[in-house]
Enzyme design. Sequence first.
Site, PDB file in Angstrom:
ATOM      1  CD  GLU A   1     -13.121   0.601   2.808  1.00 56.59           C
ATOM      2  OE1 GLU A   1     -11.888   0.786   2.429  1.00 56.59           O
ATOM      3  OE2 GLU A   1     -13.712  -0.604   2.557  1.00 56.59           O
TER       4      GLU A   1
ATOM      5  CE  LYS B   1      -4.721   0.411   4.044  1.00 55.78           C
ATOM      6  NZ  LYS B   1      -4.633   0.362   5.662  1.00 55.78           N
TER       7      LYS B   1
ATOM      8  CG  HIS C   1     -10.971  -2.581   6.072  1.00 54.69           C
ATOM      9  ND1 HIS C   1     -10.437  -2.959   7.463  1.00 54.69           N
ATOM     10  CD2 HIS C   1     -10.000  -3.503   5.320  1.00 54.69           C
ATOM     11  CE1 HIS C   1      -9.416  -3.669   7.557  1.00 54.69           C
ATOM     12  NE2 HIS C   1      -8.937  -3.829   6.151  1.00 54.69           N
TER      13      HIS C   1
ATOM     14  CB  SER D   1      -9.580  -1.842   1.106  1.00 58.50           C
ATOM     15  OG  SER D   1     -10.487  -2.844   1.286  1.00 58.50           O
TER      16      SER D   1
ATOM     17  CG  ASP E   1     -11.380   4.182   6.632  1.00 60.09           C
ATOM     18  OD1 ASP E   1     -10.202   4.942   6.609  1.00 60.09           O
ATOM     19  OD2 ASP E   1     -11.143   2.828   7.077  1.00 60.09           O
TER      20      ASP E   1
ATOM     21  CG  HIS F   1      -7.493   1.453   0.594  1.00 59.99           C
ATOM     22  ND1 HIS F   1      -6.150   0.988   0.385  1.00 59.99           N
ATOM     23  CD2 HIS F   1      -8.012   0.931   1.503  1.00 59.99           C
ATOM     24  CE1 HIS F   1      -6.147  -0.127   1.283  1.00 59.99           C
ATOM     25  NE2 HIS F   1      -7.241  -0.260   1.952  1.00 59.99           N
TER      26      HIS F   1
ATOM     27  CG  ASN G   1      -1.893  -1.219   1.003  1.00 59.72           C
ATOM     28  OD1 ASN G   1      -2.420  -1.638   0.082  1.00 59.72           O
ATOM     29  ND2 ASN G   1      -2.177  -1.714   2.289  1.00 59.72           N
TER      30      ASN G   1
END
Length: 404
Positions: free
Chosen positions: A183, A246, A139, A187, A212, A215, A47
């Site tokens: 998210e 990440k 996630h 992910s 979130d 990523h 990541n």
Amino acid sequence: MSFREHMTVELDALRSAGRFRTLVDIGRRDGRMVKSGERLLWNLSSNDYLGIGDDRELRNAYLSSFDPGSATDSFNLASSSSRLLTGNHRLYGELEERLAVLYERETALVFNSGYHANTGLLPALSGRHDLILCDRLNHASIIDGCRIADAAFRRYRHLDYRHLEELLEAARGRYRQVFIVTESVFSMDGDCADLRVLCELRDRYGAFLIVDEAHGAGAFGETGQGLCEVSATTGSIDIVVGTFGKAFASLGAYAVMDDLVRDYLVNTMRTLIFTTALPPVVLGWSLLVLEKQCAMGPQRERLRSLAERLRGELERNGLRTAGESHIVPVITGSNDSAVRAAELLREEGYLALPVRPPTVPENTARLRISLRADLDWEDIAAIPEILHQAMVKSSGTKNFSRLS
């Protein structure tokens, strides 16, 4: 049957289903390459999206600033206490102040990891008179947080905001507070939430929105804040979560919010209160890389360009992919085909690991290709043809795409 016999039976079942997992030693990392076993492979499973983790010049500059004879405690390797006791080093304050300024929010909190953040926020904020509405493909750490919380918990269909609105409408007047959690960049599929629509729903139904950006941070936005920056919604989201582990290539996570919410979390969030604080040496590195990534717009553009070209070539080779970000899944369907495709890629010099249920839904096993900004197209150009041949071999037909 004894407990140990139960464990043996379950592990045998995982082996039979192609889901048995092992921990594989990873050797030296050398920029975009990583040593696995005796081989140096292109690293497509990290990541480290911006390549900061393998930036030797940056790392050496940080390490060379260490002065063993100095009285400073900024490079201490342990905090030896929770933040509410003696672990709250002044670098926490500097890092949280910088995050608040960057996101133009009142304040921020830093946590030990994204898992700590996501399993702590909702249990701290919600109670038995509340409702949590969660994207189905969020996630596992978010799902775990929803399960730990005392609030009622329902999942809406992935990115289906009509379904979400139906649930919001049905919840009117029945709960003290409704929380929406998502998210920004998913992910395993690499697709993206529509944050503007979510903010509209938040406003319309008086919901509390948590996004979130694990990523998304570092990979999207002029200053790397994530999709909230791209969509200009940062100020409309109650809590934006990000991670240092990440794209920022450090350790820990953070959330930006208003002062009231921060005070409440400091007094109620068990994963903040009952854990040892991060060591100062990590906090100092996080400050450095946070500043560094703000000016990495060209790297973010490279990620976008590489992902778009790779998806196009995969589809031209009849392969099934998804998403719209630097996370590029190649969906093979069965667990065995995902494992075999990963093995074939490894033989050709690439490390891209298979992802199988329960991490992803049944019959959607895949390779998850994580792109890095320090890759050139020529480095990955062979992948679509390699995977095409893997699927032909696995399915026994050149028309494998019709089987999925």
